[in-house]
Motif scaffolding. Structure first.
Motif, PDB file in Angstrom:
ATOM      1  N   SER A 173       0.767  -1.281  -0.179  1.00  0.00           N
ATOM      2  CA  SER A 173       0.105  -0.417  -0.043  1.00  0.00           C
ATOM      3  C   SER A 173       1.064   1.096  -0.404  1.00  0.00           C
ATOM      4  O   SER A 173       0.482   2.667  -0.578  1.00  0.00           O
ATOM      5  N   TYR A 174       2.004   1.158   0.808  1.00  0.00           N
ATOM      6  CA  TYR A 174       3.114   2.825   0.376  1.00  0.00           C
ATOM      7  C   TYR A 174       3.021   3.010  -1.275  1.00  0.00           C
ATOM      8  O   TYR A 174       3.415   3.910  -1.794  1.00  0.00           O
ATOM      9  N   TYR A 175       3.124   1.784  -1.700  1.00  0.00           N
ATOM     10  CA  TYR A 175       3.378   2.337  -3.430  1.00  0.00           C
ATOM     11  C   TYR A 175       2.148   2.822  -3.658  1.00  0.00           C
ATOM     12  O   TYR A 175       2.144   3.857  -4.457  1.00  0.00           O
ATOM     13  N   LYS A 176       1.660   2.293  -3.680  1.00  0.00           N
ATOM     14  CA  LYS A 176      -0.328   3.179  -4.115  1.00  0.00           C
ATOM     15  C   LYS A 176      -0.097   4.329  -3.590  1.00  0.00           C
ATOM     16  O   LYS A 176      -0.687   5.468  -4.420  1.00  0.00           O
ATOM     17  N   LEU A 177       0.035   4.691  -1.997  1.00  0.00           N
ATOM     18  CA  LEU A 177       0.070   6.195  -1.984  1.00  0.00           C
ATOM     19  C   LEU A 177       1.019   6.889  -2.618  1.00  0.00           C
ATOM     20  O   LEU A 177       0.729   7.951  -3.263  1.00  0.00           O
ATOM     21  N   VAL A 178       2.083   6.672  -2.741  1.00  0.00           N
ATOM     22  CA  VAL A 178       3.359   7.200  -3.481  1.00  0.00           C
ATOM     23  C   VAL A 178       2.794   7.631  -4.708  1.00  0.00           C
ATOM     24  O   VAL A 178       2.790   8.885  -5.457  1.00  0.00           O
ATOM     25  N   ALA A 179       2.362   6.842  -5.316  1.00  0.00           N
ATOM     26  CA  ALA A 179       1.601   6.357  -6.960  1.00  0.00           C
ATOM     27  C   ALA A 179       0.429   7.830  -6.885  1.00  0.00           C
ATOM     28  O   ALA A 179       0.148   8.506  -8.488  1.00  0.00           O
ATOM     29  N   HIS A 233       3.756  -1.883  -8.479  1.00  0.00           N
ATOM     30  CA  HIS A 233       3.403  -2.661  -7.222  1.00  0.00           C
ATOM     31  C   HIS A 233       2.144  -1.753  -6.394  1.00  0.00           C
ATOM     32  O   HIS A 233       2.411  -2.271  -5.619  1.00  0.00           O
ATOM     33  N   ALA A 234       2.580  -0.543  -7.656  1.00  0.00           N
ATOM     34  CA  ALA A 234       0.665  -0.108  -6.465  1.00  0.00           C
ATOM     35  C   ALA A 234      -0.378  -0.864  -7.055  1.00  0.00           C
ATOM     36  O   ALA A 234      -1.363  -1.341  -6.326  1.00  0.00           O
ATOM     37  N   ASN A 235      -0.083  -1.469  -7.938  1.00  0.00           N
ATOM     38  CA  ASN A 235      -1.580  -2.774  -8.320  1.00  0.00           C
ATOM     39  C   ASN A 235      -1.263  -3.871  -8.627  1.00  0.00           C
ATOM     40  O   ASN A 235      -1.438  -4.992  -9.273  1.00  0.00           O
ATOM     41  N   GLY A 236      -0.328  -3.887  -7.514  1.00  0.00           N
ATOM     42  CA  GLY A 236      -0.109  -5.671  -6.972  1.00  0.00           C
ATOM     43  C   GLY A 236       1.759  -6.616  -7.189  1.00  0.00           C
ATOM     44  O   GLY A 236       1.760  -5.085  -6.532  1.00  0.00           O
TER      45      GLY A 236
END
Length: 328
Positions: free
Chosen positions: A257-263, A288-291
């Motif tokens: 979820s960290y990568y989802k936030l950064v994106a 990695h925001a997408n899996g």
């Protein structure tokens, strides 16, 4: 002539064996304590389980402590040593004043000393505890190579080697590169921010004073404006005490979820946002925001092993401290 050649070959072989022996001694090993303290990892795991059951928020700080230890003088436990009248230690330098978990490491070390006196280094205890803090946060597992010795030197000014949360991409790559870590290690290890909290002072300039104007519009343009509004309800420009989740809603769970936030422009630090400034790291973030969680987990394990090898003391170097906060 033949005897001279034979003698030369024998000499070269002897030198090679000596060099190989020295190289072997200088390397960390799996099962390093298999004969001298075979249950060391079980002991650390049991202690960490009890510690995190009482204080689950310590998982992130212990991981961070290992990172801060390795980036200054290598992974030698120097982050754990107390200051003295004549010396300010690393742990009391500004970048480390917000670290927590020193008491947890001392607790684990006391238990190990009871089972295996004068055997296991504090640096190894910290490395195992950092791994376990990730595993117990539902993150990846990895084999911890052991055999580190404890350093005898700790100097506050040397913490300038620590990558600050305000660093841009160029500075981050330089600081990671100086430790033998790659751009991939940078984007992977940054995801350690998926667990834990941060003080407002580490990022409040992005909310109020990004260019020094100190007005309502002086914000970091790389940060999502709705996220800024939410953070402003928690943090003032001068707040040095309030803690904010680095991965809101998931800060006790190690995940992608960290990568989802950064994106989305919701990485808490400028260093998080800087991962979008490079093609490779940006692609990694969005992937990695997408899996692809299992791939990231393997990458994180590999990067942690690499980081754990930075500047280690082995063989007869350093010492095995009896108390982690005190040089023998």
């Amino acid at each position: 002539m033949a005897s001279r050649v034979l003698l030369l070959c024998s000499l070269q072989l002897a030198i090679a064996l000596v060099l190989l022996s020295g190289l072997t001694e200088a390397q960390l090993q799996l099962g390093f304590y298999s004969k001298t303290c075979p249950n060391v990892e079980d002991i650390v795991r049991k202690e960490m389980s009890e510690i995190l059951s009482l204080a689950p928020s310590l998982a992130g700080p212990i991981l961070r402590m290992h990172f801060h230890d390795c980036f200054v003088r290598g992974c030698d436990g120097s982050i754990l040593i107390d200051s003295t009248k004549n010396n300010t230690a690393e742990k009391d330098a500004p970048p480390n004043q917000t670290l927590r978990g020193f008491g947890a490491i001392e607790r684990i070390k006391r238990t190990i000393e009871h089972a295996c006196p004068n055997t296991v280094s504090c640096a190894d205890v910290l490395a195992i505890a950092a791994r376990d803090s990730v595993v117990m946060s539902k993150g990846p597992n990895w084999p911890v190579w052991l055999g580190r010795r404890d350093g005898r030197v700790t100097i506050a000014n040397e913490t300038k080697q620590l990558p600050p949360p305000t660093a841009n991409f160029t500075r981050l790559t330089q600081m990671f590169g100086a430790k033998g870590l790659s751009i991939k290690d940078l984007v992977v290890l940054s995801a350690g921010h998926t667990i834990g909290t941060s003080h407002c002072s580490a990022f409040s300039d992005r909310l109020y004073n990004f260019t020094g104007k100190v007005n309502v519009n002086d914000i970091d343009p790389l940060m999502d404006t709705q996220y800024i509004s939410r953070l402003r309800t928690r943090c003032s420009l001068t707040d040095n005490t309030t803690l904010v989740e680095m991965d809101p809603g998931s800060f006790k769970t190690f995940d992608t979820s960290y990568y989802k936030l950064v994106a989305k422009g919701r990485g808490l630090f400028h260093s998080d946002a800087s991962l979008l400034a490079n093609t490779f790291t940006k692609d990694y973030v969005f992937k990695h925001a997408n899996g692809f969680e299992s791939e990231f987990y393997q990458d994180f394990a590999d990067s942690m092993i690499s980081m754990g090898n930075i500047g280690v003391l082995t063989g007869n170097q350093g010492e095995i401290r009896k108390k982690c906060y005190l040089i023998n």
